[in-house]
Scaffold this active site. Structure first.
Site, PDB file in Angstrom:
ATOM      1  N   TYR A  31       0.800  -1.223   0.000  1.00 32.95           N
ATOM      2  CA  TYR A  31       0.000   0.000   0.000  1.00 32.95           C
ATOM      3  C   TYR A  31       0.838   1.281   0.000  1.00 32.95           C
ATOM      4  O   TYR A  31       0.271   2.377  -0.084  1.00 32.95           O
ATOM      5  CB  TYR A  31      -0.945   0.008   1.209  1.00 32.95           C
ATOM      6  CG  TYR A  31      -1.931  -1.150   1.170  1.00 32.95           C
ATOM      7  CD1 TYR A  31      -2.892  -1.236   0.164  1.00 32.95           C
ATOM      8  CD2 TYR A  31      -1.889  -2.167   2.124  1.00 32.95           C
ATOM      9  CE1 TYR A  31      -3.788  -2.298   0.118  1.00 32.95           C
ATOM     10  CE2 TYR A  31      -2.780  -3.224   2.093  1.00 32.95           C
ATOM     11  CZ  TYR A  31      -3.720  -3.294   1.080  1.00 32.95           C
ATOM     12  OH  TYR A  31      -4.610  -4.343   1.035  1.00 32.95           O
ATOM     13  N   ALA A  85     -11.716  -4.223   2.568  1.00 41.88           N
ATOM     14  CA  ALA A  85     -12.158  -5.621   2.500  1.00 41.88           C
ATOM     15  C   ALA A  85     -13.666  -5.766   2.308  1.00 41.88           C
ATOM     16  O   ALA A  85     -14.124  -6.787   1.792  1.00 41.88           O
ATOM     17  CB  ALA A  85     -11.718  -6.357   3.760  1.00 41.88           C
ATOM     18  N   HIS A  88     -15.256  -6.923  -1.009  1.00 37.53           N
ATOM     19  CA  HIS A  88     -15.359  -8.330  -1.401  1.00 37.53           C
ATOM     20  C   HIS A  88     -16.446  -9.077  -0.624  1.00 37.53           C
ATOM     21  O   HIS A  88     -16.620 -10.277  -0.819  1.00 37.53           O
ATOM     22  CB  HIS A  88     -14.003  -9.015  -1.197  1.00 37.53           C
ATOM     23  CG  HIS A  88     -12.846  -8.176  -1.642  1.00 37.53           C
ATOM     24  ND1 HIS A  88     -12.674  -7.772  -2.952  1.00 37.53           N
ATOM     25  CD2 HIS A  88     -11.802  -7.617  -0.955  1.00 37.53           C
ATOM     26  CE1 HIS A  88     -11.585  -7.019  -3.042  1.00 37.53           C
ATOM     27  NE2 HIS A  88     -11.038  -6.912  -1.851  1.00 37.53           N
ATOM     28  N   ASP A  95     -25.865  -2.109  -2.178  1.00 37.47           N
ATOM     29  CA  ASP A  95     -27.251  -1.655  -2.218  1.00 37.47           C
ATOM     30  C   ASP A  95     -27.354  -0.172  -1.863  1.00 37.47           C
ATOM     31  O   ASP A  95     -28.191   0.544  -2.421  1.00 37.47           O
ATOM     32  CB  ASP A  95     -28.111  -2.484  -1.259  1.00 37.47           C
ATOM     33  CG  ASP A  95     -28.392  -3.887  -1.793  1.00 37.47           C
ATOM     34  OD1 ASP A  95     -28.046  -4.176  -2.955  1.00 37.47           O
ATOM     35  OD2 ASP A  95     -28.962  -4.696  -1.030  1.00 37.47           O
ATOM     36  N   HIS A 108      -9.073   1.154  -5.598  1.00 38.80           N
ATOM     37  CA  HIS A 108      -8.200   0.294  -4.804  1.00 38.80           C
ATOM     38  C   HIS A 108      -6.763   0.703  -5.060  1.00 38.80           C
ATOM     39  O   HIS A 108      -6.356   0.833  -6.216  1.00 38.80           O
ATOM     40  CB  HIS A 108      -8.409  -1.187  -5.144  1.00 38.80           C
ATOM     41  CG  HIS A 108      -9.813  -1.607  -4.861  1.00 38.80           C
ATOM     42  ND1 HIS A 108     -10.287  -1.775  -3.570  1.00 38.80           N
ATOM     43  CD2 HIS A 108     -10.861  -1.809  -5.675  1.00 38.80           C
ATOM     44  CE1 HIS A 108     -11.564  -2.079  -3.626  1.00 38.80           C
ATOM     45  NE2 HIS A 108     -11.945  -2.102  -4.887  1.00 38.80           N
ATOM     46  N   SER A 110      -4.042  -0.996  -4.377  1.00 36.19           N
ATOM     47  CA  SER A 110      -3.305  -2.127  -4.960  1.00 36.19           C
ATOM     48  C   SER A 110      -4.071  -2.678  -6.162  1.00 36.19           C
ATOM     49  O   SER A 110      -5.263  -2.411  -6.323  1.00 36.19           O
ATOM     50  CB  SER A 110      -3.130  -3.237  -3.915  1.00 36.19           C
ATOM     51  OG  SER A 110      -4.396  -3.782  -3.563  1.00 36.19           O
ATOM     52  N   ARG A 119      -9.894 -11.482  -3.583  1.00 42.90           N
ATOM     53  CA  ARG A 119      -9.940 -10.037  -3.856  1.00 42.90           C
ATOM     54  C   ARG A 119     -10.362  -9.738  -5.294  1.00 42.90           C
ATOM     55  O   ARG A 119     -10.469  -8.576  -5.686  1.00 42.90           O
ATOM     56  CB  ARG A 119      -8.570  -9.394  -3.592  1.00 42.90           C
ATOM     57  CG  ARG A 119      -8.142  -9.446  -2.150  1.00 42.90           C
ATOM     58  CD  ARG A 119      -6.835  -8.687  -1.933  1.00 42.90           C
ATOM     59  NE  ARG A 119      -6.146  -9.199  -0.774  1.00 42.90           N
ATOM     60  CZ  ARG A 119      -6.399  -8.823   0.493  1.00 42.90           C
ATOM     61  NH1 ARG A 119      -7.296  -7.901   0.737  1.00 42.90           N
ATOM     62  NH2 ARG A 119      -5.735  -9.361   1.502  1.00 42.90           N
TER      63      ARG A 119
HETATM   64  C1  DQA Z   1      -7.768  -2.372  -0.948  1.00 42.14           C
HETATM   65  C2  DQA Z   1      -7.774  -3.818  -1.453  1.00 42.14           C
HETATM   66  C3  DQA Z   1      -8.625  -4.705  -0.560  1.00 42.14           C
HETATM   67  O1  DQA Z   1      -8.604  -6.048  -1.046  1.00 42.14           O
HETATM   68  C4  DQA Z   1      -8.104  -4.698   0.859  1.00 42.14           C
HETATM   69  O2  DQA Z   1      -8.929  -5.453   1.699  1.00 42.14           O
HETATM   70  C5  DQA Z   1      -7.918  -3.313   1.385  1.00 42.14           C
HETATM   71  C6  DQA Z   1      -7.340  -2.298   0.518  1.00 42.14           C
HETATM   72  C7  DQA Z   1      -6.816  -1.489  -1.764  1.00 42.14           C
HETATM   73  O3  DQA Z   1      -6.938  -0.266  -1.638  1.00 42.14           O
HETATM   74  O4  DQA Z   1      -5.964  -1.980  -2.490  1.00 42.14           O
HETATM   75  O5  DQA Z   1      -8.158  -3.054   2.552  1.00 42.14           O
HETATM   76  O6  DQA Z   1      -9.087  -1.860  -1.076  1.00 42.14           O
END
Ligand code: DQA
Length: 152
Positions: A31, A85, A88, A95, A108, A110, A119
């Site tokens: 990150y 998270a 997912h 909704d 995101h 990443s 993910r």
């Molecule tokens: C995230 C990716 C998610 O899978 C993870 O749970 C995060 C960060 C990202 O910004 O890359 O908490 O949303």
């Protein structure tokens, strides 16, 4: 006369979900080292440059994120959301985004598609106008840019 600031186009709601308060120290190899404050600052600056204001909220609680999305109806013109998270897992967030009928951008930091299988699926993507993954924190500026264009 040219106004000194861009015209006010309304507020963008910038939502960050669980564990994103730990940015800067949380798995920096994935990150990066920028903090949540850095992310919020750069997003606010991008929003202001485009003529928006930004309201930033981070919560580790799904219901608080749902409440914030509901509150955006009538007070914001668009939503930028990194649901962490909950992306997912959360039908409730999906909704809520669908219910308020505001343009939303999913971010995101990443590239979730290069990571674990769990993910790869997002409950939010189908109700977001734009999805940005793997651009690091620059993704939040790209999200402002996407709303800038789509809101005309
Ligand atoms: C995230 C990716 C998610 O899978 C993870 O749970 C995060 C960060 C990202 O910004 O890359 O908490 O949303």
């Amino acid at each position: 006369m040219t106004p000194s600031t861009a015209p006010h186009r309304g507020a963008l709601l910038i939502l960050n979900g669980p564990n994103l308060n730990l940015l800067g120290t949380r798995e920096p190899g994935i990150y990066g080292t920028a903090t949540l404050a850095d992310v919020e600052q750069l997003t606010e600056a991008a929003a202001e440059t485009a003529g928006f204001t930004a309201t930033c909220l981070q919560s580790n609680h799904e219901g608080a994120l749902v409440d914030a999305i509901h509150a955006a109806r009538g007070t914001a013109v668009g939503i930028i959301i990194n649901a962490g998270a909950y992306t997912h897992t959360s039908v409730a967030l999906r909704d809520a985004i669908a219910a308020v009928e505001l343009p939303a951008v999913e971010v995101h930091i990443s590239n979730v598609h290069q990571r674990e299988e769990f993910r790869h699926h997002s409950y939010l993507s189908a109700v977001c106008q734009t999805v940005i993954v793997g651009a690091g924190i620059h993704g939040y500026e790209l999200a402002v840019s996407a709303l800038d264009k789509s809101l005309g």
